[in-house]
Write a protein that holds these residues in place. Structure first.
Motif, PDB file in Angstrom:
ATOM      1  N   GLU A   1       0.828  -1.206   0.000  1.00 28.84           N
ATOM      2  CA  GLU A   1       0.000   0.000   0.000  1.00 28.84           C
ATOM      3  C   GLU A   1       0.866   1.261   0.000  1.00 28.84           C
ATOM      4  O   GLU A   1       0.571   2.233  -0.708  1.00 28.84           O
ATOM      5  CB  GLU A   1      -0.935  -0.011   1.215  1.00 28.84           C
ATOM      6  N   TRP A   2       1.933   1.260   0.783  1.00 31.46           N
ATOM      7  CA  TRP A   2       2.811   2.423   0.791  1.00 31.46           C
ATOM      8  C   TRP A   2       3.610   2.521  -0.499  1.00 31.46           C
ATOM      9  O   TRP A   2       3.929   3.640  -0.954  1.00 31.46           O
ATOM     10  CB  TRP A   2       3.752   2.382   1.999  1.00 31.46           C
ATOM     11  N   TYR A   3       3.959   1.411  -1.093  1.00 32.50           N
ATOM     12  CA  TYR A   3       4.597   1.440  -2.417  1.00 32.50           C
ATOM     13  C   TYR A   3       3.709   2.182  -3.403  1.00 32.50           C
ATOM     14  O   TYR A   3       4.168   3.072  -4.132  1.00 32.50           O
ATOM     15  CB  TYR A   3       4.848   0.004  -2.895  1.00 32.50           C
TER      16      TYR A   3
ATOM     17  N   GLU B   1      -6.146   1.463   5.867  1.00 36.73           N
ATOM     18  CA  GLU B   1      -5.125   0.427   5.963  1.00 36.73           C
ATOM     19  C   GLU B   1      -4.304   0.520   7.237  1.00 36.73           C
ATOM     20  O   GLU B   1      -4.131  -0.461   7.946  1.00 36.73           O
ATOM     21  CB  GLU B   1      -4.194   0.515   4.740  1.00 36.73           C
ATOM     22  N   TRP B   2      -3.813   1.716   7.542  1.00 40.41           N
ATOM     23  CA  TRP B   2      -2.835   1.837   8.615  1.00 40.41           C
ATOM     24  C   TRP B   2      -3.376   1.335   9.953  1.00 40.41           C
ATOM     25  O   TRP B   2      -2.742   0.514  10.630  1.00 40.41           O
ATOM     26  CB  TRP B   2      -2.380   3.300   8.749  1.00 40.41           C
TER      27      TRP B   2
ATOM     28  N   THR C   1       7.369  -0.492   9.384  1.00 40.65           N
ATOM     29  CA  THR C   1       8.460  -0.588   8.408  1.00 40.65           C
ATOM     30  C   THR C   1       7.920  -0.728   6.994  1.00 40.65           C
ATOM     31  O   THR C   1       8.693  -0.627   6.027  1.00 40.65           O
ATOM     32  CB  THR C   1       9.383  -1.786   8.715  1.00 40.65           C
ATOM     33  N   GLY C   2       6.614  -0.950   6.857  1.00 36.42           N
ATOM     34  CA  GLY C   2       6.022  -0.988   5.517  1.00 36.42           C
ATOM     35  C   GLY C   2       6.169   0.338   4.792  1.00 36.42           C
ATOM     36  O   GLY C   2       6.240   0.375   3.560  1.00 36.42           O
ATOM     37  N   ALA C   3       6.226   1.454   5.550  1.00 41.11           N
ATOM     38  CA  ALA C   3       6.398   2.773   4.917  1.00 41.11           C
ATOM     39  C   ALA C   3       7.775   2.898   4.263  1.00 41.11           C
ATOM     40  O   ALA C   3       7.863   3.185   3.063  1.00 41.11           O
ATOM     41  CB  ALA C   3       6.154   3.887   5.927  1.00 41.11           C
ATOM     42  N   PRO C   4       8.891   2.696   5.007  1.00 44.93           N
ATOM     43  CA  PRO C   4      10.181   2.750   4.313  1.00 44.93           C
ATOM     44  C   PRO C   4      10.375   1.631   3.307  1.00 44.93           C
ATOM     45  O   PRO C   4      11.050   1.820   2.293  1.00 44.93           O
ATOM     46  CB  PRO C   4      11.204   2.661   5.450  1.00 44.93           C
ATOM     47  N   ALA C   5       9.783   0.461   3.578  1.00 42.42           N
ATOM     48  CA  ALA C   5       9.902  -0.631   2.606  1.00 42.42           C
ATOM     49  C   ALA C   5       9.185  -0.267   1.306  1.00 42.42           C
ATOM     50  O   ALA C   5       9.693  -0.519   0.206  1.00 42.42           O
ATOM     51  CB  ALA C   5       9.318  -1.925   3.185  1.00 42.42           C
TER      52      ALA C   5
ATOM     53  N   PHE D   1      14.287   1.526   7.385  1.00 43.13           N
ATOM     54  CA  PHE D   1      13.659   0.221   7.580  1.00 43.13           C
ATOM     55  C   PHE D   1      14.341  -0.540   8.723  1.00 43.13           C
ATOM     56  O   PHE D   1      13.671  -1.179   9.546  1.00 43.13           O
ATOM     57  CB  PHE D   1      13.734  -0.586   6.284  1.00 43.13           C
ATOM     58  N   ALA D   2      15.653  -0.467   8.783  1.00 38.80           N
ATOM     59  CA  ALA D   2      16.400  -1.246   9.770  1.00 38.80           C
ATOM     60  C   ALA D   2      16.251  -0.703  11.190  1.00 38.80           C
ATOM     61  O   ALA D   2      16.235  -1.474  12.157  1.00 38.80           O
ATOM     62  CB  ALA D   2      17.886  -1.282   9.380  1.00 38.80           C
ATOM     63  N   VAL D   3      16.134   0.625  11.338  1.00 44.04           N
ATOM     64  CA  VAL D   3      16.141   1.199  12.689  1.00 44.04           C
ATOM     65  C   VAL D   3      14.755   1.217  13.334  1.00 44.04           C
ATOM     66  O   VAL D   3      14.659   1.316  14.566  1.00 44.04           O
ATOM     67  CB  VAL D   3      16.724   2.627  12.697  1.00 44.04           C
TER      68      VAL D   3
END
Length: 458
Positions: free
Chosen positions: A28-30, A136-137, A162-166, A298-300
């Motif tokens: 969805e964020w993509y 969605e969120w 993390t779906g946002a940065p992903a 994404f990692a942090v």
């Protein structure tokens, strides 16, 4: 009220639930971020070709902002039915709507083909995207929060975040690849359609995974209690209950979102305009910098979420808000150097500080509201703030750049948002020890966080 009493799901099921929420939110964020990047790079030429370049960019970002305007409506509709029917069904629907709208954008005729009908169709599909994301969120973070172990809720609930940065990473990566292998002419003619059409494949994968998970056990228990107590037909609409019992929590959530939302879209969307027009950086370089920053982001996020389980949601959130305000002037100073290394440093540090707000946000907002109004409360607090925060952020930043030809007003704009968030979070209550299976209708402000022995050892 005892905390930490919600029974966690079997160990094998929680990773599957987290994966379902993460993959769905990533898709969805993509879709959502793909539009923002395309708005900064090509939509001004394809759908608003008769305008001055900077004016065309403003018009392009205006259609981008329309998606935010539809998010509160999505929050109201999905929140209402998500609190009545369950989280899972509404999450499936939001994924279908978002993916379908994004795929359709990839098939749109441009202004050169159908004239003014092109931006009208683009705006309509953007409205559908915003409506879907508005629902969605809340559902995604609640599905994990209500399944997870209370002692590690901040960590587990941060994974859907993390779906946002992903999604940003995926959208920016696809665009970066295409701009690297295609000429500007080929990308403008047909290459920009590929990432939008790719959404159709991603949605099929997301649906397959999302349909395999169970409904939240906390919601099931709350629904059974409500039906046994008075019958579902006599129950007040979730929106009414939220405004009656949780109005203070809604205001806190909205204030908490201001710095988080505004800073994110300045760092990831507006930067594509600023770096290419004012800093003399190529769009490929700007995209690659956002790509690197998104990978670190994404990692942090899970690390910040885990820290919020130890020290609390508020301290981590306050650190992020203060940090992002202090970083804005160095951020633009580094971008102005026109070097890829400095650009990566500026974006990466900004997104790390943003993560300190975004990671605990899922658990923080979920813990504010009672179960049968949680989807509505969390969604309303988050998405109504987006209209005043994320929606106009690229527009305001672009307009300030146009009027003053300087980054100083833009930095002050983000700093003002950071101050507002600091105030909102400072006056809120710590929530990390709250039990999500609390009695329905109890307000977060009146339910003190009485940590149980198990929660103290988190």
């Amino acid at each position: 009220m005892a905390s930490g009493t919600t029974a966690p799901p079997p160990p094998a099921s929680l990773p599957r639930i987290v994966a379902a929420s993460l993959i769905g939110t990533t898709i969805e964020w993509y879709d959502f971020f793909l539009y923002g990047s395309a708005a900064a790079l090509v939509f001004n030429k394809l759908f608003f070709p008769d305008s001055d370049p900077l004016v065309g960019t403003l018009l392009s970002f205006l259609t981008y902002a329309v998606g935010f305007a539809a998010r509160p409506l999505g929050a109201l509709v999905f929140g209402h039915y998500g609190d009545r029917l369950g989280r899972k069904r509404l999450l499936v629907l939001s994924l279908v709507l978002m993916g379908g709208a994004t795929f359709a954008i990839g098939l749109l005729p441009t202004h050169a083909t159908v004239g003014t009908a092109a931006p009208v169709l683009l705006t309509t599909l953007r409205l559908v995207q915003g409506f879907a994301l508005g629902g969605e969120w809340g559902g995604a973070v609640l599905l994990v929060s209500e399944h997870g172990d209370a002692r590690r809720r901040g960590f587990w609930a941060s994974w859907p975040q993390t779906g946002a940065p992903a999604g940003q990473l995926l959208a920016t990566g696809v665009l970066s690849l295409l701009t690297a292998v295609l000429s500007d002419e080929a990308f403008g003619d047909w290459g920009w359609r590929i990432p939008f059409l790719l959404s159709g494949v991603l949605v099929l994968v997301g649906l397959w995974i999302r349909l395999s998970v169970d409904e939240s056990p906390v919601f099931k228990q709350a629904l059974e209690r409500a039906e046994a107590r008075q019958g579902d037909a006599d129950e007040k609409p979730p929106l009414v209950s939220v405004l009656r019992h949780h109005w203070r929590d809604v205001l806190v959530a909205m204030g908490a979102r201001m710095a988080e939302n505004i800073s994110y879209y300045v760092i990831t969307a507006f930067i594509l305009v600023y770096a290419t027009t004012s800093a003399g950086v190529t769009k490929q370089t700007a995209l690659n910098a956002v790509l690197v920053g998104s990978a670190v982001h994404f990692a942090v996020i899970p690390a910040w979420g885990a820290l919020s389980d130890r020290v609390g949601r508020r301290p981590v959130y306050l650190f992020g808000a203060a940090g992002i305000g202090l970083w804005m002037f160095p951020f633009f100073a580094l971008v102005d150097r026109g070097s890829f290394g400095y650009l990566v440093l500026a974006v990466t540090v900004g997104l790390v500080l943003h993560g300190a707000m975004y990671a605990p946000q899922a658990a923080f907002f979920a813990e504010m509201f009672a179960t049968r109004m949680r989807y509505s409360g969390a969604s309303i607090g988050a998405q109504f703030a987006s209209v005043a925060a994320g929606a106009p952020a690229p527009l305001i930043a672009t307009a300030l750049l146009s009027d003053y030809d300087s980054s100083t007003p833009i930095a002050l704009y983000v700093i003002a948002a950071a101050v507002l968030t600091l105030v909102a979070v400072a006056v809120s209550r710590e929530t990390r020890h709250r039990d999500l299976a609390q009695v329905e209708g109890e307000s977060a402000e009146s339910a003190e966080a009485a940590p149980a022995a198990g929660a103290r050892t988190a």
